[in-house]
Design a protein around this motif. Structure first.
Motif, mmCIF file in Angstrom:
data_model
loop_
_atom_site.group_PDB
_atom_site.id
_atom_site.type_symbol
_atom_site.label_atom_id
_atom_site.label_comp_id
_atom_site.label_asym_id
_atom_site.label_seq_id
_atom_site.Cartn_x
_atom_site.Cartn_y
_atom_site.Cartn_z
ATOM 1 N N ASP A 71 0.852 -1.183 0.000
ATOM 2 C CA ASP A 71 0.000 0.000 0.000
ATOM 3 C C ASP A 71 0.893 1.240 0.000
ATOM 4 O O ASP A 71 1.771 1.388 0.852
ATOM 5 C CB ASP A 71 -0.889 -0.018 1.246
ATOM 6 C CG ASP A 71 -1.908 1.113 1.244
ATOM 7 O OD1 ASP A 71 -1.781 2.025 0.420
ATOM 8 O OD2 ASP A 71 -2.821 1.057 2.077
ATOM 9 N N ALA A 72 0.663 2.123 -0.937
ATOM 10 C CA ALA A 72 1.488 3.324 -1.058
ATOM 11 C C ALA A 72 1.472 4.165 0.218
ATOM 12 O O ALA A 72 2.443 4.883 0.506
ATOM 13 C CB ALA A 72 1.018 4.166 -2.241
ATOM 14 N N GLU A 73 0.411 4.085 1.004
ATOM 15 C CA GLU A 73 0.340 4.876 2.230
ATOM 16 C C GLU A 73 1.489 4.535 3.179
ATOM 17 O O GLU A 73 1.944 5.396 3.928
ATOM 18 C CB GLU A 73 -1.003 4.652 2.934
ATOM 19 C CG GLU A 73 -2.191 5.232 2.195
ATOM 20 C CD GLU A 73 -2.099 6.733 2.038
ATOM 21 O OE1 GLU A 73 -1.652 7.416 2.996
ATOM 22 O OE2 GLU A 73 -2.463 7.235 0.958
ATOM 23 N N GLY A 74 1.935 3.294 3.135
ATOM 24 C CA GLY A 74 3.029 2.887 4.010
ATOM 25 C C GLY A 74 4.355 3.517 3.666
ATOM 26 O O GLY A 74 5.293 3.497 4.472
ATOM 27 N N TYR A 75 4.455 4.080 2.473
ATOM 28 C CA TYR A 75 5.704 4.680 2.034
ATOM 29 C C TYR A 75 5.758 6.191 2.255
ATOM 30 O O TYR A 75 6.840 6.784 2.276
ATOM 31 C CB TYR A 75 5.898 4.426 0.531
ATOM 32 C CG TYR A 75 6.203 2.990 0.167
ATOM 33 C CD1 TYR A 75 7.466 2.609 -0.234
ATOM 34 C CD2 TYR A 75 5.207 2.023 0.207
ATOM 35 C CE1 TYR A 75 7.749 1.300 -0.588
ATOM 36 C CE2 TYR A 75 5.458 0.709 -0.144
ATOM 37 C CZ TYR A 75 6.728 0.358 -0.539
ATOM 38 O OH TYR A 75 6.997 -0.945 -0.876
ATOM 39 N N LYS A 76 4.619 6.835 2.371
ATOM 40 C CA LYS A 76 4.586 8.289 2.295
ATOM 41 C C LYS A 76 5.371 8.968 3.405
ATOM 42 O O LYS A 76 6.176 9.876 3.136
ATOM 43 C CB LYS A 76 3.130 8.768 2.276
ATOM 44 C CG LYS A 76 2.417 8.445 0.969
ATOM 45 C CD LYS A 76 1.010 9.007 0.931
ATOM 46 C CE LYS A 76 0.352 8.734 -0.420
ATOM 47 N NZ LYS A 76 -1.027 9.271 -0.495
ATOM 48 N N GLU A 77 5.167 8.577 4.645
ATOM 49 C CA GLU A 77 5.896 9.226 5.727
ATOM 50 C C GLU A 77 7.384 8.929 5.641
ATOM 51 O O GLU A 77 8.219 9.782 5.985
ATOM 52 C CB GLU A 77 5.326 8.786 7.082
ATOM 53 C CG GLU A 77 3.978 9.394 7.399
ATOM 54 C CD GLU A 77 3.983 10.915 7.245
ATOM 55 O OE1 GLU A 77 4.922 11.568 7.761
ATOM 56 O OE2 GLU A 77 3.061 11.439 6.615
ATOM 57 N N THR A 78 7.721 7.731 5.187
ATOM 58 C CA THR A 78 9.136 7.391 5.013
ATOM 59 C C THR A 78 9.782 8.271 3.955
ATOM 60 O O THR A 78 10.897 8.784 4.135
ATOM 61 C CB THR A 78 9.291 5.915 4.623
ATOM 62 O OG1 THR A 78 8.786 5.099 5.686
ATOM 63 C CG2 THR A 78 10.748 5.564 4.380
ATOM 64 N N PHE A 79 9.098 8.484 2.834
ATOM 65 C CA PHE A 79 9.635 9.353 1.781
ATOM 66 C C PHE A 79 9.830 10.773 2.297
ATOM 67 O O PHE A 79 10.837 11.422 1.999
ATOM 68 C CB PHE A 79 8.686 9.358 0.583
ATOM 69 C CG PHE A 79 8.784 8.140 -0.296
ATOM 70 C CD1 PHE A 79 9.507 7.024 0.090
ATOM 71 C CD2 PHE A 79 8.146 8.111 -1.526
ATOM 72 C CE1 PHE A 79 9.588 5.905 -0.718
ATOM 73 C CE2 PHE A 79 8.228 7.005 -2.358
ATOM 74 C CZ PHE A 79 8.942 5.899 -1.947
ATOM 75 N N ARG A 80 8.845 11.265 3.055
ATOM 76 C CA ARG A 80 8.963 12.613 3.604
ATOM 77 C C ARG A 80 10.166 12.705 4.546
ATOM 78 O O ARG A 80 10.917 13.689 4.503
ATOM 79 C CB ARG A 80 7.686 12.992 4.362
ATOM 80 C CG ARG A 80 6.486 13.305 3.486
ATOM 81 C CD ARG A 80 5.399 13.982 4.300
ATOM 82 N NE ARG A 80 4.230 14.316 3.490
ATOM 83 C CZ ARG A 80 3.123 13.602 3.426
ATOM 84 N NH1 ARG A 80 3.019 12.479 4.145
ATOM 85 N NH2 ARG A 80 2.118 13.984 2.670
ATOM 86 N N ALA A 81 10.345 11.694 5.369
ATOM 87 C CA ALA A 81 11.458 11.701 6.319
ATOM 88 C C ALA A 81 12.804 11.635 5.600
ATOM 89 O O ALA A 81 13.760 12.331 5.979
ATOM 90 C CB ALA A 81 11.326 10.535 7.297
ATOM 91 N N MET A 82 12.886 10.829 4.561
ATOM 92 C CA MET A 82 14.124 10.726 3.789
ATOM 93 C C MET A 82 14.461 12.066 3.125
ATOM 94 O O MET A 82 15.609 12.537 3.179
ATOM 95 C CB MET A 82 13.989 9.632 2.727
ATOM 96 C CG MET A 82 13.946 8.226 3.295
ATOM 97 S SD MET A 82 13.422 6.967 2.064
ATOM 98 C CE MET A 82 14.732 7.095 0.841
ATOM 99 N N ALA A 83 13.465 12.690 2.513
ATOM 100 C CA ALA A 83 13.697 13.978 1.844
ATOM 101 C C ALA A 83 14.060 15.062 2.849
ATOM 102 O O ALA A 83 14.906 15.921 2.581
ATOM 103 C CB ALA A 83 12.457 14.380 1.051
#
Length: 345
Positions: free
Chosen positions: A217-229
């Protein structure tokens, strides 16, 4: 079109015919490939001026690897010649519940023993638009990691966009070694590409995904992407979302995060979903995605870029060998919904 530079190791790939096992075959199919070389071939196929940096022995096998790149329009003028051997990897293609297997024979290869003095990175980056590397290269040796840093520093001096595919390989290094090397290199990266395993093992982030259970589920990636950026200053973070039902059947889609977009509803873009079965050859699928992201971000919007990249990588699963031998028009046709596979007459 753009001037794109990629750097890494091109290897001799020795594959068992069909789905035969290592222990039962008495011959191998030989082709050439490797992460960043695969990206260069795709970019050349899309009409870009693609150049590949590596080091290869000055013997016939080294020349054969160069010829394989030249065949598809990749510029090989920056390749250094030297060293004793080309890296080799053996591939056994799995089927159904039996996974594919890779055995590396690449220690002390010409690229692993390369040093920054083998290349004039300022001359190479002059006039370039994009530089791409992957986590496979610094995993080869301490010297290869220095190469990546030297190339990234030159790219920064010449205002070249830098992308990195995290590409964790557990047979090359440990998560501790990967993070010690990769995290400092992220300050040079504008576009970070990698799946959930790469993000965890290379950078220490933990997306909520279970590809073995088909949970991406893409939702599981969103906060991780924000944190990485947020931590590393990435402009974009992109990932494939593979659903691995078996070695022969995968679900496939992709996600990109635009950190510069201020409207939260426009920050994330997810591609359409592809059901890929039967898989012909999944090796190089991630590289096809990386090349699609590079082409897409150079020529279109982030939303269009992730659609192009997902379609390109889905098509790669239907092409034997490391290289994704498809045109931009073929990718655009699939991204536009034409996945019928009907004969073209």
């Amino acid at each position: 079109m753009a001037k794109i530079i990629t750097m890494g190791e091109i290897m001799l790939r020795l594959s068992t015919p069909g789905n035969s096992r290592f222990i039962q075959t008495d011959c191998f199919d030989a082709v050439y490939g490797g992460g960043e070389a695969n990206v260069a071939v795709s970019c050349a196929n899309y009409g870009h001026q693609a150049s590949f940096i590596t080091r290869l022995p000055a013997h016939e096998i080294g020349q054969a690897a160069i010829n394989a790149l030249r065949r598809y329009g990749v510029d090989t003028s920056y390749i250094a010649r030297g060293g004793e051997r080309i890296g080799i990897y053996y591939l056994e293609t799995g089927s159904a519940m039996r996974p594919s297997k890779v055995i590396y024979d690449r220690a002390h290869s010409a690229m692993a023993e390369a040093v920054p003095e083998d290349f004039d990175f300022d001359a190479i980056m002059q006039g370039a638009d994009w530089f791409h590397w992957s986590g496979i290269t610094p995993a080869l040796s301490a010297g290869a990691a220095q190469l990546v840093q030297a190339a990234c520093e030159a790219a920064r001096r010449h205002h070249v966009t830098v992308s990195a595919d995290l590409n964790y390989r557990r047979k090359l290094w440990t998560p501790e070694q990967a993070q010690e090397t990769m995290r400092p290199l992220m300050k040079y990266v504008d576009v970070c590409i990698g799946n959930e395993e790469d993000a965890e093992l290379c950078l220490g982030f933990h997306p909520e995904a279970d590809v073995r259970a088909g949970k991406t589920d893409a939702e599981g990636y969103k906060e991780t992407f924000r944190a990485m950026a947020s931590e590393f200053g990435f402009r974009y973070v992109a990932s494939t979302l593979r659903e691995s039902y078996s070695a022969s059947h995968n679900g496939w889609k992709a996600l990109i995060y635009d950190s510069r977009e201020t409207n939260p509803e426009c920050q994330f873009h997810q591609s359409r979903h592809y059901d890929i079965a039967p898989i012909v050859d999944r090796v190089g699928g991630g590289d096809a995605f990386a090349a699609g992201i590079i082409h897409g971000l150079l020529t279109a919007t982030p939303a269009q870029a992730v659609e192009f990249a997902a379609a390109a990588s889905a098509l790669k699963h239907t092409v034997e060998g490391d290289f994704n031998l498809v045109s931009a028009a073929e990718v655009e046709a699939l991204a536009g919904g034409d996945g019928s596979g009907r004969v073209q007459r």
